[in-house]
Design an enzyme around this catalytic site. Structure first.
Site, PDB file in Angstrom:
ATOM      1  CB  SER A   1      12.288  60.476  31.452  1.00  0.00           C
ATOM      2  OG  SER A   1      12.708  60.010  32.708  1.00  0.00           O
TER       3      SER A   1
ATOM      4  CE  LYS B   1       8.857  60.310  34.592  1.00  0.00           C
ATOM      5  NZ  LYS B   1       9.425  60.353  33.231  1.00  0.00           N
TER       6      LYS B   1
END
Length: 836
Positions: A719, A762
């Site tokens: 990511s 996140k």
């Protein structure tokens, strides 16, 4: 020999013991027999498991063809070389199969046996060494020489002789095969070589050990070795005597216990109390009849109770059988908790115990609804996966309350033995059932809510893999007949509602993970933590510290400060600890005020208001700081979003260039996947250099270094691809990344941005760090919509943008191309130097 010694040997002989001893001692040699004339070539007779010593008379059994042929050629008082063979199994030994040192012996007598074999009576004369075998057929003939004895001091031999006589007397005393008169006879042997050879020949030693004694060239050395063997024999005999004494004592003790038990039984009968053993068996049979067991269990119980009735109470098997019967009878084979299902009440219980977790609560209510319509529904196996402190374990208790069932929890963290799940077999000492069966026995019901806590932390070693044993437990098609090694009777686990908790799915084996329905639990937002604090944590801590609820008021700003500056977690455990710290401070101040105003009614506690200033004064300096505290002023710096087991976090990606040869340098303890993402990002920039206006010399003559701070923490995952791409594009184009902007996403060489996981964590990390704008892959839009549906406060004041192409993202994140405003210039092509 003195007359008294002769009388002793006559008694020994009359008992049929040690005939050879009598003959040998009566013929103690003074010198070599007169009729012996040494010849350097003599026939050889190999010996099996025997050694002939000089001066010693022994019988020898002859069975081999060669040896029988030799006997036919011998005259009376013939001399023959007697030598031991190394391996007694060899029928026709060769020269290499024989020892080199043997003894010349005189054949005193030959006895023919009915089975066509013979027996010899021989007396050893001298030690010899075999030089060569000159003939094998029809019998062996060897060339020999005398093996001279090394001289020894008479004084040393006298000392050894005394020691040998003393130890031999001890051996005779301890040995049951020798009469005590033999010891007296040994004491009267005066010839030192004969004493050593006689005891060596008659000592209970293997043939190789006797051969070592014969091969000793010095009589003193032979005496030393003989002393060592005698001492060892004494130790063995003493130990044997101790063992026999102990066994006799144990037998005597058992007989004593038996007599006492018989007397006790008679006394109990006289008192009318009857036999306790019979009474226990009757109670077991009555207990069995009063309970309901499956047919298979009834058969096993009948068999075991019958077996117990035949056992003596003093037998070790008695307690093992009794424990086994008690375990079987203590299990709730047909006992079930009555399930009361009311969806409205169940929903209230879940909401009262937990804030948020809407998806989890909906799944539980769905199961309860189906269970109400179909009572024989197989219970699902749910696995709550999420960071620590988000309420996974307490959620299990709430489910049990909503169902009206017992709650059972076992912790699987760190267990490595398969027997912890399946139990130990009854053949082992201290055997017991596995944790599953033990927990059901304590619960007293066969359909509890059973929580397997920390299922991701199971280990394994040489004792087995507990995860493999759980495959049967957590499979609805198999667990109706779960087999515990201790019980050895199938037990039905299909009515149990199994719940599991885990912090990470990576360490759970895929077959075990496939048997569970995974329900993810993400971390709490700051807004959710404030509600949890006011609704659950503060009232609970005030009650635990003895503080009335109405006496303390926590301001929202104070709670926010504790959350942001004194905790950094996805759950609320540390938050509750900090609130407990505040409650202790309040309790201390409250008691001091009450003691100061002694005339004040103690039932009226002083009121306290917990403010942001109060938190800073009493909890000290902030423990955590926001990562984004100043705007990004340099090119090559980008902010990424990461998922961690404790929630989410932000990462700074820093890039710089230097003179070199186009290398890519990566630091910050990066994993292999993240390194590959960096290589893919650089390759994409090279392929699109013209589009981004990057000169070719930048990749050819300059090295680029990408660093992620907090180097002690390992980092990995795909990511980070878009963040590394943005950082590299920024340093190569000398265009800064826009401030207050963070991103996440996986990249490909085709220029696509792929979706990633952990979006809620996140996004929460971005909000905590003061980020204003978050860039996500387009296919992660559904995750944001799910967050909006559960808690829209998470996304408040946060802008979310989605991208599918990498070039569009780079054009958006980098500031406009205004070269005149650059603080740094891309270095020029390095000048070429000529080698001298």
């Amino acid at each position: 020999m003195p007359e008294k010694a002769k009388e002793a040997f006559e008694r020994i002989t009359s008992m049929g013991i040690l005939d050879g001893l009598v003959n040998s001692i009566n013929q103690q040699p003074k010198s070599t027999p007169q009729e012996f004339e040494f010849e350097n070539t003599l026939p050889v007779l190999p010996l099996r498991n025997n050694v002939l010593f000089p001066d010693i008379i022994i019988p020898i059994s002859i069975t081999r063809k060669r040896s029988l042929t030799l006997l036919e050629t011998l005259k009376p008082n013939s001399t023959v070389v007697f030598v031991s063979q190394k391996d007694s199994d060899i029928e026709n030994p060769q020269e290499h199969d024989l020892y080199t040192i043997g003894t010349i012996g005189m054949v005193l007598r030959v006895l023919k046996m009915p089975d066509n074999t013979s027996s010899l009576i021989v007396q050893g004369i001298k030690r010899i060494a075999i030089l060569d075998i000159e003939q094998y057929d029809p019998f062996m003939v060897a060339k020999i020489e005398l093996s001279e004895e090394a001289e020894s001091l008479d004084l040393e031999l006298d000392a050894y002789a005394r020691s040998i006589k003393h130890i031999t007397a001890k051996v005779i005393e301890l040995s049951p095969n020798f009469p005590n008169e033999a010891s007296y006879a040994i004491q009267n042997i005066e010839n030192h070589p004969f004493l050593i050879h006689f005891i060596s020949s008659n000592l209970n030693l293997p043939a190789p050990e006797k051969q070592k004694l014969l091969e000793s060239s010095c009589l003193k050395t032979r005496a030393e070795k003989l002393t060592e063997y005698l001492n060892r024999e004494v130790q063995v005999l003493e130990l044997s005597k101790q063992i026999q004494t102990k066994v006799k004592t144990d037998i005597d003790q058992s007989q004593k216990e038996y007599l006492l038990r018989q007397q006790l039984k008679t006394i109990q009968n006289e008192l009318g109390e009857g036999d306790v053993h019979v009474h226990d068996i009757q109670k077991l049979r009555q207990g069995k009849e009063s309970q309901s067991f499956p047919d298979e269990v009834n058969l096993v119980l009948d068999k075991e109770i019958d077996k117990l009735s035949r056992l003596n109470q003093a037998s070790p098997d008695y307690s093992l059988t009794r424990n086994y019967i008690d375990t079987i009878m203590g299990l709730p084979w047909t006992t079930f908790s009555e399930t009361h299902i009311n969806l409205h009440e169940s929903e209230q219980i879940l909401n009262r115990d937990h804030y948020g977790l809407g998806k989890v609560k909906d799944r539980i209510l769905e199961y309860l609804a189906v269970l109400k319509l179909k009572s024989n529904l197989k219970a699902p196996i749910l696995c709550f996966c999420g960071p620590p402190g988000v309420g996974k374990t307490s959620l299990g208790r709430s489910i049990a309350r909503a169902l009206g069932r017992k709650f059972v929890r076992i912790s699987l963290g760190g267990i490595r033995d398969e027997a912890e799940i399946r139990g130990h077999r009854r053949t082992y000492i201290g055997a017991m059932p596995g944790r599953i069966i033990q927990s059901l026995k304590r619960a007293g019901t066969s359909n509890p809510v059973f929580m397997l806590d920390e299922i991701d932390k199971i280990g394994h070693d040489f004792r087995g893999n507990p995860s493999s044993a759980l495959l049967e437990v957590l499979d609805p098609s198999q667990n109706y007949s779960f087999s515990d090694h201790y019980l050895e009777i199938p037990y039905d686990l299909s009515k149990i509602m199994f719940l599991a908790t885990a912090n990470s799915l990576d360490t759970i084996p895929s077959p075990l993970r496939d048997r569970m329905e995974i329900i993810p639990l993400s971390g709490y937002s700051e807004y959710e933590k404030q509600h949890i604090s006011h609704q659950f944590l503060i009232p609970r801590q005030l009650e635990e510290h003895g503080i009335p609820n109405e006496s303390v008021v926590f301001e929202n700003h104070a709670i926010k400060k504790i959350i942001s500056d004194y905790t950094r977690e996805a759950g609320v455990r540390n938050l509750e600890r900090q609130i407990a710290n505040v409650c202790r401070i309040i309790a201390k101040n409250m008691v001091l005020k009450l003691e100061k105003n002694a005339n004040v009614n103690h039932s009226q506690s002083p009121a306290f208001t917990v403010t942001e200033k109060f938190i800073k004064e009493h909890l000290g300096n902030e423990l955590y700081f926001r990562d984004v505290t100043e705007p990004v002023e340099l090119s090559g710096i980008a902010i990424g979003l990461a998922w961690t087991p404790t929630g989410g976090d932000i990462l700074f990606f820093e890039s710089t260039v230097m003179k070199g040869s186009g290398r890519l340098i990566l630091t910050g303890q990066l994993g292999e996947v993240m390194k590959e993402s960096a290589q893919a990002a650089l390759s994409y920039l090279k392929s699109c250099a013209d589009y981004f206006k990057i000169p070719d010399d930048a990749f050819r003559y300059w090295d680029v270094h990408v660093h992620i701070p907090q180097g002690s923490i390992p980092k990995d995952g795909p990511s980070a691809g878009v963040t590394i791409l943005a950082s590299l594009a920024s340093i190569y184009t000398q265009r800064k990344v826009k401030p207050k902007l963070a991103m996440t996403g996986e990249i490909t060489l085709r220029g696509r941005i792929l979706p990633v996981g952990g979006i809620k964590e996140k996004v929460l990390a971005a909000k905590r760090a003061g980020i204003k704008e978050v860039l996500l892959p387009k296919r992660n839009k559904k995750d944001i919509q799910e967050i909006k549906s559960t808690n829209s406060e998470v996304l408040k004041y946060l802008s979310i943008k989605y991208f599918h192409e990498m070039d569009d993202l780079i054009d958006y994140v980098l500031e406009p191309d205004t070269s005149a405003e650059h603080n740094l210039k891309l270095p020029d092509k390095p000048s070429e130097t000529t080698e001298s």
